[in-house]
Design a protein around this motif. Structure first.
Motif, PDB file in Angstrom:
ATOM      1  N   ARG A  49       1.142   6.712  -7.105  1.00  0.00           N
ATOM      2  CA  ARG A  49       0.113   7.753  -7.186  1.00  0.00           C
ATOM      3  C   ARG A  49       0.742   9.138  -7.318  1.00  0.00           C
ATOM      4  O   ARG A  49       0.297   9.967  -8.112  1.00  0.00           O
ATOM      5  N   VAL A  50       1.803   9.392  -6.571  1.00  0.00           N
ATOM      6  CA  VAL A  50       2.494  10.685  -6.660  1.00  0.00           C
ATOM      7  C   VAL A  50       3.091  10.863  -8.056  1.00  0.00           C
ATOM      8  O   VAL A  50       2.937  11.925  -8.674  1.00  0.00           O
ATOM      9  N   LEU A  51       3.751   9.829  -8.573  1.00  0.00           N
ATOM     10  CA  LEU A  51       4.349   9.937  -9.904  1.00  0.00           C
ATOM     11  C   LEU A  51       3.279  10.117 -10.978  1.00  0.00           C
ATOM     12  O   LEU A  51       3.488  10.871 -11.943  1.00  0.00           O
ATOM     13  N   ASP A 105       0.198  13.652 -14.829  1.00  0.00           N
ATOM     14  CA  ASP A 105      -1.047  14.384 -15.110  1.00  0.00           C
ATOM     15  C   ASP A 105      -0.828  15.888 -15.155  1.00  0.00           C
ATOM     16  O   ASP A 105      -1.552  16.608 -15.833  1.00  0.00           O
ATOM     17  N   GLY A 106       0.204  16.371 -14.444  1.00  0.00           N
ATOM     18  CA  GLY A 106       0.527  17.799 -14.439  1.00  0.00           C
ATOM     19  C   GLY A 106       1.516  18.183 -15.524  1.00  0.00           C
ATOM     20  O   GLY A 106       2.152  19.234 -15.426  1.00  0.00           O
ATOM     21  N   ALA A 143       0.832  -1.215   0.000  1.00  0.00           N
ATOM     22  CA  ALA A 143       0.000   0.000   0.000  1.00  0.00           C
ATOM     23  C   ALA A 143       0.866   1.264   0.000  1.00  0.00           C
ATOM     24  O   ALA A 143       0.575   2.224  -0.722  1.00  0.00           O
ATOM     25  N   LEU A 144       1.936   1.263   0.776  1.00  0.00           N
ATOM     26  CA  LEU A 144       2.795   2.440   0.821  1.00  0.00           C
ATOM     27  C   LEU A 144       3.578   2.621  -0.476  1.00  0.00           C
ATOM     28  O   LEU A 144       3.805   3.752  -0.908  1.00  0.00           O
ATOM     29  N   VAL A 172       4.250   5.374 -15.629  1.00  0.00           N
ATOM     30  CA  VAL A 172       3.892   4.603 -14.444  1.00  0.00           C
ATOM     31  C   VAL A 172       2.849   3.559 -14.837  1.00  0.00           C
ATOM     32  O   VAL A 172       1.930   3.847 -15.595  1.00  0.00           O
ATOM     33  N   ASP A 173       3.024   2.338 -14.324  1.00  0.00           N
ATOM     34  CA  ASP A 173       1.981   1.317 -14.440  1.00  0.00           C
ATOM     35  C   ASP A 173       1.818   0.661 -13.068  1.00  0.00           C
ATOM     36  O   ASP A 173       2.415   1.126 -12.096  1.00  0.00           O
ATOM     37  N   GLU A 174       1.036  -0.379 -12.999  1.00  0.00           N
ATOM     38  CA  GLU A 174       0.770  -1.019 -11.697  1.00  0.00           C
ATOM     39  C   GLU A 174       2.010  -1.609 -11.062  1.00  0.00           C
ATOM     40  O   GLU A 174       2.090  -1.708  -9.842  1.00  0.00           O
TER      41      GLU A 174
END
Length: 174
Positions: free
Chosen positions: A26-28, A33-34, A19-20, A82-84
């Motif tokens: 998620r941050v990457l 996205d930005g 999870a961590l 990024v992927d899973e």
């Protein structure tokens, strides 16, 4: 806790680590996205095991960092994906471009010194056993102790008491 208590049949450590590490993804993804621009003063130090399964880095970096490597995502990086399972990024080392593929499972630390945020992860048993090689470059006593988090005194990827507790620091810079 009672010392007679049985070991857990639920792999809590594994679930929390996974999870961590998803936080890093998620941050990457937010950076992608930005427009792959880091907001404000944010920048990341990402430490990973170079011989972990799925890691792909150029041979000259593997030779220079036979066990662990820290990369910095700040000003000059490209092709962040990024992927899973992990992420890819283009970085320059001594003005030589390189593509790195890093699975999330290989990451041992993620730090954003701009906001005093850091995560440390347990290395898996397979990661802890160094791969044998002909020309060891990190066998000096204390060589592993030289790498510490930005502004901190605790070595990246190690805990003070040897426990399997993940360090999560939500402190704010003053």
């Amino acid at each position: 806790m009672d010392e007679n208590m049985p070991d857990s049949l639920i792999p809590y450590d594994e679930i929390v680590q996974e999870a961590l590490r998803a936080v890093v993804g998620r941050v990457l993804n937010q950076i992608i996205d930005g427009g792959s621009e880091l907001p404000g003063d944010h920048h990341f130090y990402i430490t990973f095991k170079t011989h972990a399964e799925g890691v792909s880095i150029p041979q000259h970096l593997m030779e220079r960092f036979p066990d662990e490597m820290t990369i910095v995502l700040q000003n000059k990086f490209w092709d962040l994906g990024v992927d899973e399972q992990g992420f890819t990024v283009g970085l320059s080392f001594n003005q030589m471009p390189a593509k790195l593929d890093i699975p999330f499972a290989a990451i041992t630390a993620f730090v954003d010194p701009a906001v005093d945020f850091g995560l440390q992860f347990q290395a898996t048993v397979a990661d802890m056993a160094p791969e044998l090689h002909d020309d060891p470059q990190n066998d000096e006593p204390g060589a592993d102790d030289a790498q510490t988090e930005q502004g901190g005194s605790q070595p990246v990827g190690k805990s003070e008491d040897g426990s399997n507790v993940v360090t999560v620091d939500f402190g704010r810079k003053k």
